[in-house]
Design a protein around this motif. Structure first.
Motif, PDB file in Angstrom:
ATOM      1  N   UNK A  86      26.519   6.652   6.283  1.00 29.42           N
ATOM      2  CA  UNK A  86      26.566   7.115   4.892  1.00 29.42           C
ATOM      3  C   UNK A  86      25.301   7.870   4.495  1.00 29.42           C
ATOM      4  N   UNK A  87      24.770   8.617   5.464  1.00 28.29           N
ATOM      5  CA  UNK A  87      23.625   9.468   5.193  1.00 28.29           C
ATOM      6  C   UNK A  87      22.289   8.762   5.159  1.00 28.29           C
ATOM      7  N   UNK A 136      29.985  16.142   3.448  1.00 27.69           N
ATOM      8  CA  UNK A 136      29.744  16.585   4.815  1.00 27.69           C
ATOM      9  C   UNK A 136      28.359  16.109   5.241  1.00 27.69           C
ATOM     10  N   UNK A 137      28.306  15.328   6.297  1.00 27.10           N
ATOM     11  CA  UNK A 137      27.031  14.807   6.789  1.00 27.10           C
ATOM     12  C   UNK A 137      26.614  15.604   8.017  1.00 27.10           C
ATOM     13  N   UNK A 166      20.624  11.640  15.446  1.00 26.82           N
ATOM     14  CA  UNK A 166      21.937  11.156  15.019  1.00 26.82           C
ATOM     15  C   UNK A 166      22.836  12.327  14.616  1.00 26.82           C
ATOM     16  N   UNK A 167      23.887  12.619  15.411  1.00 28.87           N
ATOM     17  CA  UNK A 167      24.827  13.692  15.069  1.00 28.87           C
ATOM     18  C   UNK A 167      25.592  13.385  13.783  1.00 28.87           C
ATOM     19  N   UNK A 168      26.291  14.415  13.289  1.00 33.87           N
ATOM     20  CA  UNK A 168      27.006  14.285  12.028  1.00 33.87           C
ATOM     21  C   UNK A 168      27.940  13.086  11.933  1.00 33.87           C
ATOM     22  N   UNK A 169      28.798  12.798  12.949  1.00 38.04           N
ATOM     23  CA  UNK A 169      29.693  11.643  12.834  1.00 38.04           C
ATOM     24  C   UNK A 169      28.944  10.316  12.676  1.00 38.04           C
TER      25      UNK A 169
END
Length: 211
Positions: A99-100, A83-84, A90-93
């Motif tokens: 890739x983090x 889960x990022x 930068x939002x999670x998606x």
């Protein structure tokens, strides 16, 4: 909090809810949904309608040939996807697409930079960094483009776009986006066809930059 005034069109939301939207555009929609309560509510409504339709479908019995393979898949160890979470602007998606890791910017000229997140037959998704006050070369479109603002703002012939806003462009639009004053503009853009530049130098560099 910034008020979002440019949203995802309902047909695009419906395609995303149905799982039929190509990956580059799906990334933009997922990112916008993480920022916009209104579009998230509309998306959930589309999901509810889809679920209701599925419940009306007559179930089919599983054939004996498929049953062993299905049971084996159900018994296979499950490894959850990482889960990022949001990092900076930068939002999670977007962080998942990265890739983090932080973006690896490549210069396009005039201070403009990009990071390609994905590219293939379905189109491409990229982050664009445009210095405040800087213009992107005049261009048109050979297909559809969704551009979501993550930081700063930009203005073109159709209006002004701020954080969370999405511009939808198609082959009828030719424009010259200009980053607003203040914070540098960072956008997430998805296209399903190459851009159509008006001047010679961008056209010559287009294959190198894959835009």
């Amino acid at each position: 909090m910034t008020t979002i005034t440019h949203h995802i069109p309902e047909p695009v939301l419906a395609a995303y809810a149905a799982g039929s939207l190509d990956h580059p555009f799906a990334l933009v929609v997922a990112t916008h949904l993480s920022l916009c309560d209104d579009c998230r509510a509309s998306f959930e409504a589309h999901e509810a309608v889809g679920g209701a339709l599925l419940e009306q479908i007559t179930p089919e019995a599983l054939s004996p040939a498929l049953k062993p393979g299905l049971m084996q898949m159900l018994d296979a160890p499950f490894e959850p996807e990482p889960v990022f979470r949001r990092a900076g602007v930068y939002p999670g998606p977007v962080m998942e697409a990265l890739k983090g890791r932080p973006p690896r910017w490549k210069r396009l000229g005039g201070g403009v930079r990009q990071t390609i997140l994905s590219a293939g037959e379905a189109g491409s998704a990229r982050l664009l960094y445009i210095p405040a006050g800087q213009a992107v070369p005049d261009h048109g479109h050979n297909g559809m483009e969704l551009t979501l603002v993550l930081q700063g703002s930009f203005r073109d012939e159709t209006g002004e776009f701020r954080v969370g806003d999405v511009e939808i462009a198609d082959d009828t639009l030719e424009h010259t986006p200009v980053a607003g004053v203040g914070a540098d503009c960072i956008c997430l853009a998805a296209t399903d066809a190459p851009l159509r530049f008006s001047s010679m130098i961008p056209r010559l560099l287009q294959p190198i930059f894959r835009i």
